[in-house]
Design a protein around this motif. Structure first.
Motif, PDB file in Angstrom:
ATOM      1  N   ALA A 196      33.162  47.297  46.383  1.00  0.00           N
ATOM      2  CA  ALA A 196      34.187  47.069  45.372  1.00  0.00           C
ATOM      3  C   ALA A 196      34.637  48.380  44.873  1.00  0.00           C
ATOM      4  O   ALA A 196      35.819  48.776  44.386  1.00  0.00           O
ATOM      5  N   TRP A 246      38.466  50.267  44.521  1.00  0.00           N
ATOM      6  CA  TRP A 246      38.988  50.499  43.143  1.00  0.00           C
ATOM      7  C   TRP A 246      39.173  52.252  42.919  1.00  0.00           C
ATOM      8  O   TRP A 246      40.240  52.596  42.387  1.00  0.00           O
ATOM      9  N   GLU A 287      46.270  44.991  48.629  1.00  0.00           N
ATOM     10  CA  GLU A 287      46.207  45.863  47.535  1.00  0.00           C
ATOM     11  C   GLU A 287      47.019  47.404  47.777  1.00  0.00           C
ATOM     12  O   GLU A 287      47.568  47.764  46.559  1.00  0.00           O
ATOM     13  N   THR A 335      37.779  44.196  35.208  1.00  0.00           N
ATOM     14  CA  THR A 335      37.933  43.928  36.948  1.00  0.00           C
ATOM     15  C   THR A 335      36.379  43.887  37.204  1.00  0.00           C
ATOM     16  O   THR A 335      35.357  44.858  36.575  1.00  0.00           O
ATOM     17  N   ILE A 362      34.191  44.916  38.960  1.00  0.00           N
ATOM     18  CA  ILE A 362      33.499  46.213  39.614  1.00  0.00           C
ATOM     19  C   ILE A 362      31.866  46.403  39.852  1.00  0.00           C
ATOM     20  O   ILE A 362      31.196  46.129  40.734  1.00  0.00           O
ATOM     21  N   ILE A 367      39.688  42.534  44.756  1.00  0.00           N
ATOM     22  CA  ILE A 367      38.208  43.041  44.795  1.00  0.00           C
ATOM     23  C   ILE A 367      37.471  41.831  45.354  1.00  0.00           C
ATOM     24  O   ILE A 367      36.433  42.247  46.049  1.00  0.00           O
ATOM     25  N   ASN A 368      37.444  40.636  44.797  1.00  0.00           N
ATOM     26  CA  ASN A 368      36.661  39.674  45.472  1.00  0.00           C
ATOM     27  C   ASN A 368      36.670  39.305  46.768  1.00  0.00           C
ATOM     28  O   ASN A 368      35.915  39.042  47.503  1.00  0.00           O
ATOM     29  N   SER A 369      38.029  39.650  47.278  1.00  0.00           N
ATOM     30  CA  SER A 369      38.318  39.446  48.621  1.00  0.00           C
ATOM     31  C   SER A 369      37.776  40.533  49.568  1.00  0.00           C
ATOM     32  O   SER A 369      37.132  40.303  50.607  1.00  0.00           O
ATOM     33  N   PHE A 370      37.474  41.658  48.935  1.00  0.00           N
ATOM     34  CA  PHE A 370      36.832  42.696  49.564  1.00  0.00           C
ATOM     35  C   PHE A 370      35.306  42.554  49.981  1.00  0.00           C
ATOM     36  O   PHE A 370      34.644  42.526  50.847  1.00  0.00           O
ATOM     37  N   ARG A 371      34.785  41.638  48.917  1.00  0.00           N
ATOM     38  CA  ARG A 371      33.216  41.599  49.044  1.00  0.00           C
ATOM     39  C   ARG A 371      33.002  40.044  49.774  1.00  0.00           C
ATOM     40  O   ARG A 371      32.246  40.107  50.552  1.00  0.00           O
TER      41      ARG A 371
END
Length: 258
Positions: free
Chosen positions: A70, A74, A149, A185, A187, A211-215
Motif C-alpha cells: 500500500a 501511496w 490510480e 486511507t 495505509i 489501495i485495497n485493490s493493490f492489496r
C-alpha cells in the motif's frame, strides 16, 4: 479534450525525453544515485513497521507486506500530486519562451513517478515471495489497478497545477491535504478497525478502493472488488474532465501570470 489528446500525441517525444531527463537527473550527484528509488520506501517501511504496530497494538498478519504493497502506490500518488502542483511555475522560463502543450509538464511528473513505482516492484515481488505470500494469476489485474490510480492522480494534478499558477498558497494547502488524506486511507492500518459507520464513510475516499485493490491482487491473491474500483475510476474520469477544462481555461494566461 480530443484536441488535447492530439497535441500530447504530437509532442509525445518531448514527453518521453522529459521523463528520461528527470529519471537521470533526479539522483544525479548523490552517492547512492538510482538506489534511492528503493532506499526511500524501504526506510519508510522500516519505520512504519516498527512504530505503528506498537502504537496501534496491531496484530495484522504479515504487517510489513500489508504496509509495503500500500505504501508504494501511496508514495506514487503523493509525490506526483505535490510535484505536479508546482510543475508549471517551476518551468516558468520554458513556458514563456516556447510553445508546447503545457499539460506535458504535469504528465512528465506523473510519468516519472509511475516509472519509480514500477522499479519499486523489483523489491515488492521478491519480498512477497520471501515472506511466504503466494502470487496468483490475479496479479495480472495489477496494471488495471495502476491505470485507475494514474487516472485519479492525473485528474488531481491537472486541477492543482493550473490553479497554483494564480494561487501560490495552494502548495501549502496541498501539503496539509496530503497529510490528512494519509490518515483517511488505510495505509498503515486495516480499515476494519473503525466503527462500521466510519468505515462506510471512508469508502467514499477514492484512494481507499485503489489501495485495497493493490492489496487484493498482490497480498491476498484475489481479484479487486470491482464495484469499489469502478467507483474510483468513475471519480477519476469525472475529475479528469473537470481538470482538463480547468487546465485549458487557465493555460491561456499562464505566461502572463508567471
Amino acid at each position: 479534450m480530443v484536441n488535447t489528446f492530439k497535441e500530447v500525441k504530437a509532442y509525445r517525444q518531448m514527453l518521453i525525453s522529459t521523463i528520461r531527463k528527470e529519471l537521470r537527473s533526479r539522483y544525479k550527484g548523490s552517492f547512492l544515485g538510482f538506489l534511492w528509488t528503493f532506499v526511500n520506501p524501504v526506510l519508510q517501511l522500516t519505520i512504519y513497521s516498527i512504530v505503528f504496530p506498537l502504537l496501534l497494538r496491531n496484530n495484522q498478519e504479515n504487517y510489513p507486506m500489508f504496509l509495503f504493497v500500500a505504501l508504494l502506490p501511496w508514495i506514487y500518488f503523493t509525490t506526483s500530486v505535490q510535484i505536479s502542483t508546482t510543475s508549471i511555475v517551476g518551468n516558468a522560463n520554458l513556458v514563456k519562451k516556447i510553445y508546447f502543450p503545457r499539460i506535458i509538464l504535469p504528465l512528465s511528473v506523473i510519468g516519472t513517478n509511475l516509472m519509480n513505482y514500477i522499479f519499486g516492484l523489483i523489491i515488492v515481488f521478491p519480498a512477497l515471495l520471501i515472506t511466504g505470500v503466494s502470487l496468483t494469476w490475479h496479479v495480472l489485474w495489477l496494471p488495471l489497478v495502476l491505470l485507475v490510480e494514474t487516472i485519479f492522480i492525473l485528474s488531481i494534478s491537472l486541477i492543482f497545477s493550473a490553479l497554483y499558477v494564480r494561487f501560490r498558497d495552494l502548495e501549502h494547502i496541498v501539503s496539509i491535504l496530503v497529510m490528512v488524506w494519509f490518515y483517511l486511507t488505510p495505509i498503515v492500518f486495516p480499515i476494519d478497525i473503525f466503527p462500521a459507520k466510519v468505515e462506510e464513510a471512508m469508502h467514499y475516499n477514492p484512494m481507499v478502493p485503489i489501495i485495497n485493490s493493490f492489496r487484493d491482487v498482490l497480498l491476498y491473491g484475489r481479484a479487486p472488488e470491482w464495484s469499489s474500483l469502478l467507483y474510483s475510476a468513475a471519480v477519476g474520469i469525472v475529475l479528469i474532465i473537470v481538470g482538463l477544462i480547468t487546465f485549458k481555461r487557465c493555460e491561456k494566461s499562464f505566461a502572463e501570470e508567471l
